[in-house]
Design a protein around this motif. Structure first.
Motif, mmCIF file in Angstrom:
data_model
loop_
_atom_site.group_PDB
_atom_site.id
_atom_site.type_symbol
_atom_site.label_atom_id
_atom_site.label_comp_id
_atom_site.label_asym_id
_atom_site.label_seq_id
_atom_site.Cartn_x
_atom_site.Cartn_y
_atom_site.Cartn_z
ATOM 1 N N LEU A 30 0.760 -1.058 0.035
ATOM 2 C CA LEU A 30 0.104 0.021 0.152
ATOM 3 C C LEU A 30 0.935 1.083 0.017
ATOM 4 O O LEU A 30 1.609 1.500 0.782
ATOM 5 C CB LEU A 30 -0.829 0.187 1.161
ATOM 6 N N MET A 86 0.532 4.750 0.494
ATOM 7 C CA MET A 86 -0.292 5.684 1.073
ATOM 8 C C MET A 86 0.230 7.157 0.842
ATOM 9 O O MET A 86 1.369 7.579 0.606
ATOM 10 C CB MET A 86 -0.564 5.501 2.460
ATOM 11 N N THR A 101 -1.251 -0.818 -4.404
ATOM 12 C CA THR A 101 -2.298 0.030 -4.286
ATOM 13 C C THR A 101 -1.909 1.329 -4.054
ATOM 14 O O THR A 101 -1.087 1.786 -3.039
ATOM 15 C CB THR A 101 -3.259 -0.695 -3.249
ATOM 16 N N SER A 157 -3.062 4.830 -2.706
ATOM 17 C CA SER A 157 -4.055 5.526 -2.283
ATOM 18 C C SER A 157 -3.739 6.958 -1.864
ATOM 19 O O SER A 157 -2.687 7.295 -1.626
ATOM 20 C CB SER A 157 -4.443 4.765 -0.917
ATOM 21 N N TRP A 185 -5.753 2.142 -8.108
ATOM 22 C CA TRP A 185 -5.861 3.515 -7.470
ATOM 23 C C TRP A 185 -7.186 3.468 -6.643
ATOM 24 O O TRP A 185 -8.210 3.167 -7.103
ATOM 25 C CB TRP A 185 -5.810 4.524 -8.707
ATOM 26 N N LYS A 186 -6.979 4.277 -5.400
ATOM 27 C CA LYS A 186 -8.201 4.325 -4.593
ATOM 28 C C LYS A 186 -8.031 5.473 -3.571
ATOM 29 O O LYS A 186 -6.947 5.723 -2.820
ATOM 30 C CB LYS A 186 -8.099 2.878 -3.697
ATOM 31 N N GLU A 203 -8.523 7.315 -0.551
ATOM 32 C CA GLU A 203 -8.546 6.643 0.918
ATOM 33 C C GLU A 203 -8.097 8.013 1.789
ATOM 34 O O GLU A 203 -6.996 8.555 1.375
ATOM 35 C CB GLU A 203 -7.758 5.697 0.949
ATOM 36 N N LEU A 222 -8.846 3.971 7.182
ATOM 37 C CA LEU A 222 -8.743 3.032 5.845
ATOM 38 C C LEU A 222 -9.900 1.924 5.756
ATOM 39 O O LEU A 222 -10.495 1.554 6.647
ATOM 40 C CB LEU A 222 -7.267 2.212 5.748
#
Ligand code: SAM
Length: 243
Positions: free
Chosen positions: A64, A66, A85, A87, A111-112, A114, A119
């Motif tokens: 992840l 972030m 991922t 975010s 792609w997200k 958050e 989360l």
């Protein structure tokens, strides 16, 4: 009464800080990558290479990234075969990142949108969690560290890179002058947004010293919390493990 927090040098409510940080990154998203090169003299690329070398992404790992913004860290990790991922709280930054990934022919990234503080991922979802030049913008940093710990598997690695104040005599004065005078001017001329770049500089100055941040990482439950300064302490790589 809600406790006030710093937005740069200004005191605002936590909700207002999150809103204004959102405005800053929406405003700079399209010019973010060019400005990084101008502000750091291209050095951010070397710091990011060094950071990813420390993370040592492995083929097939779930990572992840972030506050991943326009994808600089995620791209480097994906090229090493990790499933990343990306975010970020800001959809505009992620949109620029997705376009860059398409231009580079990079696939396999997720792609997200958050908020690092809360989360949507299940417990123990990732092998590693990275956050680069992101955590100083987060309103509730202990909450974000707690969430990082929660979403990591046992044995999972936490890596964070953030600016820190240099203690080198002479160098720190030079850096302060560059940061407080030159960066907002570059922001004004190139990005036509002096205020956003002033915020970025103030947020760097206000971020906890490496020893204090290392203690926060340990408080969140990570073991072997470490702070590794780079380049005279301008930037520090923080790490910790979940057991
Ligand atoms: N990691 C990228 C890099 O190194 O180029 C982007 C860093 S950029 C300076 C900081 C990013 O943190 C922005 O994209 C911003 O939207 C994101 N951010 C700020 N607050 C956040 C939060 N609470 N949760 C997730 N992302 C956040």
């Amino acid at each position: 009464m809600t406790q006030k927090v710093n937005f740069g040098d200004e005191l605002v409510s936590p909700e207002e800080k999150t809103r204004r940080v959102g405005q800053v990154f929406s405003s700079v998203a399209r010019r973010y990558d060019m400005m990084n090169d101008l502000m750091s003299g291209g050095m951010h690329r070397l710091w990011k290479d060094r950071f990813v070398a420390r993370v040592k992404p492995r083929i097939g790992e779930n990572i992840l990234d972030m506050a991943g913004g326009t994808g600089d860290i995620a791209f480097r990790m994906a090229r090493r075969g990790a499933h990343v991922t990306v975010s970020d709280i800001n959809a505009d930054m992620l949109q620029v990142g997705e376009e860059r990934a398409r231009q580079r022919g990079l696939t396999g990234l997720t792609w997200k949108v958050e908020n690092a503080e809360k989360l949507s991922f299940a417990d123990a979802s990732f092998d590693a969690y990275t956050i680069v030049f992101g955590i100083r913008n987060v309103t509730d940093i202990p909450a974000a560290l707690h969430e990082a710990h929660r979403v990591l598997n046992r044995g999972g690695r936490f890596f964070c890179m953030e600016f820190s104040s240099s203690d080198w005599p002479g160098f720190s004065d030079l850096y302060d002058a560059w940061a407080s005078k030159v960066i907002p001017r570059i922001g004004k001329v190139i990005a036509r947004d002096e205020d956003s770049y002033r915020y970025l500089v103030e947020s760097i100055r206000r971020f906890p010293k490496p020893a204090a941040f290392k203690a926060m990482v340990a408080d969140a439950g990570f073991v072997r919390a470490a702070a590794e300064p780079m380049l005279g302490g301008l930037v520090t790589i923080h790490s910790g493990w979940k057991i």
